[in-house]
Design a protein around this motif. Structure first.
Motif, PDB file in Angstrom:
ATOM      1  N   ILE A   1       1.690   6.485  -7.000  1.00 55.92           N
ATOM      2  CA  ILE A   1       0.655   7.425  -7.455  1.00 55.92           C
ATOM      3  C   ILE A   1       1.153   8.859  -7.313  1.00 55.92           C
ATOM      4  O   ILE A   1       0.969   9.689  -8.214  1.00 55.92           O
ATOM      5  CB  ILE A   1      -0.644   7.209  -6.660  1.00 55.92           C
ATOM      6  N   ALA A   2       1.802   9.155  -6.180  1.00 55.18           N
ATOM      7  CA  ALA A   2       2.333  10.502  -5.973  1.00 55.18           C
ATOM      8  C   ALA A   2       3.388  10.841  -7.010  1.00 55.18           C
ATOM      9  O   ALA A   2       3.434  11.961  -7.541  1.00 55.18           O
ATOM     10  CB  ALA A   2       2.913  10.617  -4.560  1.00 55.18           C
TER      11      ALA A   2
ATOM     12  N   ARG B   1       1.639  11.506 -10.373  1.00 56.70           N
ATOM     13  CA  ARG B   1       0.995  12.823 -10.396  1.00 56.70           C
ATOM     14  C   ARG B   1       2.031  13.935 -10.571  1.00 56.70           C
ATOM     15  O   ARG B   1       1.788  14.923 -11.261  1.00 56.70           O
ATOM     16  CB  ARG B   1       0.197  13.026  -9.118  1.00 56.70           C
TER      17      ARG B   1
ATOM     18  N   THR C   1     -11.202   4.016  -5.928  1.00 57.76           N
ATOM     19  CA  THR C   1     -10.461   3.122  -5.041  1.00 57.76           C
ATOM     20  C   THR C   1      -9.176   2.682  -5.722  1.00 57.76           C
ATOM     21  O   THR C   1      -9.085   2.638  -6.956  1.00 57.76           O
ATOM     22  CB  THR C   1     -11.282   1.865  -4.683  1.00 57.76           C
TER      23      THR C   1
ATOM     24  N   GLN D   1       0.821  -1.199   0.000  1.00 56.16           N
ATOM     25  CA  GLN D   1       0.000   0.000   0.000  1.00 56.16           C
ATOM     26  C   GLN D   1       0.859   1.255   0.000  1.00 56.16           C
ATOM     27  O   GLN D   1       0.577   2.211  -0.722  1.00 56.16           O
ATOM     28  CB  GLN D   1      -0.927  -0.009   1.214  1.00 56.16           C
ATOM     29  N   ARG D   2       1.922   1.229   0.817  1.00 50.45           N
ATOM     30  CA  ARG D   2       2.840   2.373   0.846  1.00 50.45           C
ATOM     31  C   ARG D   2       3.513   2.554  -0.504  1.00 50.45           C
ATOM     32  O   ARG D   2       3.677   3.700  -0.974  1.00 50.45           O
ATOM     33  CB  ARG D   2       3.888   2.174   1.952  1.00 50.45           C
ATOM     34  N   ARG D   3       3.920   1.471  -1.136  1.00 52.08           N
ATOM     35  CA  ARG D   3       4.541   1.555  -2.455  1.00 52.08           C
ATOM     36  C   ARG D   3       3.566   2.112  -3.480  1.00 52.08           C
ATOM     37  O   ARG D   3       3.935   2.922  -4.340  1.00 52.08           O
ATOM     38  CB  ARG D   3       5.015   0.167  -2.902  1.00 52.08           C
ATOM     39  N   LEU D   4       2.315   1.665  -3.400  1.00 59.29           N
ATOM     40  CA  LEU D   4       1.305   2.150  -4.340  1.00 59.29           C
ATOM     41  C   LEU D   4       1.076   3.645  -4.155  1.00 59.29           C
ATOM     42  O   LEU D   4       1.022   4.396  -5.136  1.00 59.29           O
ATOM     43  CB  LEU D   4      -0.001   1.392  -4.144  1.00 59.29           C
ATOM     44  N   GLU D   5       0.944   4.093  -2.937  1.00 57.93           N
ATOM     45  CA  GLU D   5       0.730   5.510  -2.683  1.00 57.93           C
ATOM     46  C   GLU D   5       1.908   6.339  -3.174  1.00 57.93           C
ATOM     47  O   GLU D   5       1.731   7.428  -3.741  1.00 57.93           O
ATOM     48  CB  GLU D   5       0.507   5.736  -1.183  1.00 57.93           C
ATOM     49  N   ALA D   6       3.126   5.824  -2.975  1.00 60.69           N
ATOM     50  CA  ALA D   6       4.316   6.539  -3.455  1.00 60.69           C
ATOM     51  C   ALA D   6       4.333   6.586  -4.981  1.00 60.69           C
ATOM     52  O   ALA D   6       4.688   7.602  -5.588  1.00 60.69           O
ATOM     53  CB  ALA D   6       5.578   5.861  -2.928  1.00 60.69           C
TER      54      ALA D   6
ATOM     55  N   ARG E   1      -6.160  -0.439  -4.992  1.00 58.66           N
ATOM     56  CA  ARG E   1      -5.651  -1.534  -4.163  1.00 58.66           C
ATOM     57  C   ARG E   1      -4.390  -2.105  -4.808  1.00 58.66           C
ATOM     58  O   ARG E   1      -4.354  -2.314  -6.039  1.00 58.66           O
ATOM     59  CB  ARG E   1      -6.695  -2.644  -4.033  1.00 58.66           C
TER      60      ARG E   1
END
Length: 448
Positions: free
Chosen positions: A34-35, A38, A51, A27-32, A53
């Protein structure tokens, strides 16, 4: 065995904690990721979703209700699944698989919708990150793709009132320098002008073109690049219609082999039917008493791009209703970069034709008699009398042909003193009986 029982709860606890840790890490890797994405698309672009996942080992992700927007376009997808993510922005961002469902792409000039897009081994080799107010380019000309499948595509172009639908399309080996493959089912185009035009092709297969280089050339210069890849094209069930049928071809095949300056092409059209346009807008078929043309066409050509010349050897047209034509010719001033203006620029350097008649000659004579408001038999006798007593050998040969068309194949040779523009050829041939016209054209007519 009894000693293992106390260890089972501990093992379950370790698995639960471990899976939670892996999920938390993913999840942390995914959020990083996405950031980072962007940040890379620049301040004028946005990326949103309902959502997100992570997938196994943070090597992919599943998004729902995705929207990507920049000043040039908006992309919406109900569902996006990515897998096999490797690489980076410098070396090339690699996506092992990408599946989008219920997709819509909107630009200022058109809208594309698709039921599903499946991409395999996609590489985005953009090396420039966004800086300041400049967004990173999408780089469609520099993508690398092993395979892409597109299902139920619809393209709407309001400015030209054109709608295009495709049942299924696959593209393989897309990338600069690659020989690509295209396989397409159920292409249909409708032009909603007056009168409406509809174009459909049941199946298209294209092998060999470097599609990525073609896209890059169009973006950079507005022209298609000259390729040296051997290419083949196969089309089945081509149809064009409006308020009435216009054209139908059961099968079209084309093969091309190119060098730096030369193209060799072999093209076949099997079971071609071309209908007259109707009494409200008469065509040459109407004028000669036909409502359609039906037959096969086979053309072998060699094009010299450096000299702007095309050599046809031979072109054959076989029509069971009208007759058979064999022609060898050479043309110059061919605008290879803008083929739409061929009629305006192309010239005939030389030509030799043989016509084996089945019915065309009688139809032409009847059409000429009608245009002069004369009885057909009377007009025929007057014409044959004039031709048979002519001092010109070509006109006497024409008379023998018209006297008994099926017994005397007509041979026409054209070797003009200087090349003749295609647009002027019909006018020149209509005056073939005038020596002042025939001599400069190098026009001779004979019957074996």
């Amino acid at each position: 065995m009894k000693k293992l029982y106390p260890a089972i709860p501990l093992l379950i606890l370790v698995l639960l904690v471990g899976s939670w840790g892996v999920h938390h890490f993913a999840q942390r890797r995914l959020e990083a990721g996405i950031a980072d994405f962007r940040a890379s698309i620049g301040p004028d672009a946005t990326f949103s979703y309902a959502t997100a996942r992570p997938r196994t080992l943070a090597r992919g992700a599943h998004f729902t209700a995705v929207t990507y927007h920049n000043p040039a376009m908006t992309l919406i997808a109900a569902d996006v699944r990515l897998g096999g993510l490797t690489g980076n922005n410098v070396q090339g961002e690699k996506i092992g698989s990408l599946v989008l469902r219920n997709v819509k792409v909107m630009t200022t000039s058109n809208t594309i919708s698709l039921d599903q897009v499946e991409l395999s081994n996609l590489v985005l080799p953009n090396t420039a990150r966004a800086a300041g107010d400049m967004a990173r380019p999408l780089g469609f000309d520099s993508l690398v793709l092993d395979k892409g499948a597109f299902t139920n595509m619809h393209l709407a172009i309001p400015a030209s009132q054109t709608d295009v639908t495709i049942g299924r399309m696959t593209v393989s080996q897309y990338g600069m320098g690659r020989s690509s493959h295209l396989d397409l089912d159920r292409l249909a185009t409708q032009i909603n002008l007056t009168p409406t035009r509809r174009i459909s092709v049941e199946h298209i297969v294209v092998d060999g073109p470097d599609f990525a280089s073609e896209v890059a050339s169009l973006i950079q210069s507005g022209h298609l690049v000259h390729e040296r890849h051997p290419q083949t094209m196969d089309l089945k069930k081509v149809e064009i219609d409006s308020t009435h049928p216009m054209l139908q071809i059961d099968h079209v095949t084309t093969s091309r082999f190119s060098t730096e300056t030369e193209d060799k092409m072999d093209t076949k059209l099997d079971h071609l039917t071309l209908w007259a346009t109707g009494t409200d807008n008469p065509s040459i078929l109407n004028a000669f008493g036909y409502d359609h043309f039906s037959g096969n066409i086979h053309a072998n050509s060699t094009s010299d791009r450096s000299a702007g010349r095309v050599h046809l050897e031979p072109l054959t047209i076989e029509s069971p209703d009208m007759g058979n034509l064999t022609m060898v010719s050479e043309l110059d001033q061919i605008p290879f970069d803008d083929m739409a203006i061929i009629p305006e620029t192309a010239r005939i350097v030389s030509a030799a034709m043989t016509w084996d008649d089945l019915s065309l000659a009688n139809h032409v004579v009847a059409g000429l008699a009608k245009s002069r408001d004369m009885d057909v038999d009377t007009y025929r006798q007057n014409l044959l009398s004039t031709l048979s007593t002519s001092d010109d050998a070509s006109m006497r040969a024409m008379g023998r042909f018209l006297q008994s068309p099926q017994d005397h194949p007509l041979q026409i040779a054209l070797r003009p003193m200087k090349p003749v523009n295609l647009m002027m050829l019909g006018v020149a041939l209509s005056m073939a009986g005038d020596p002042s016209v025939a001599a400069p054209l190098g026009l001779t007519i004979s019957t074996p």
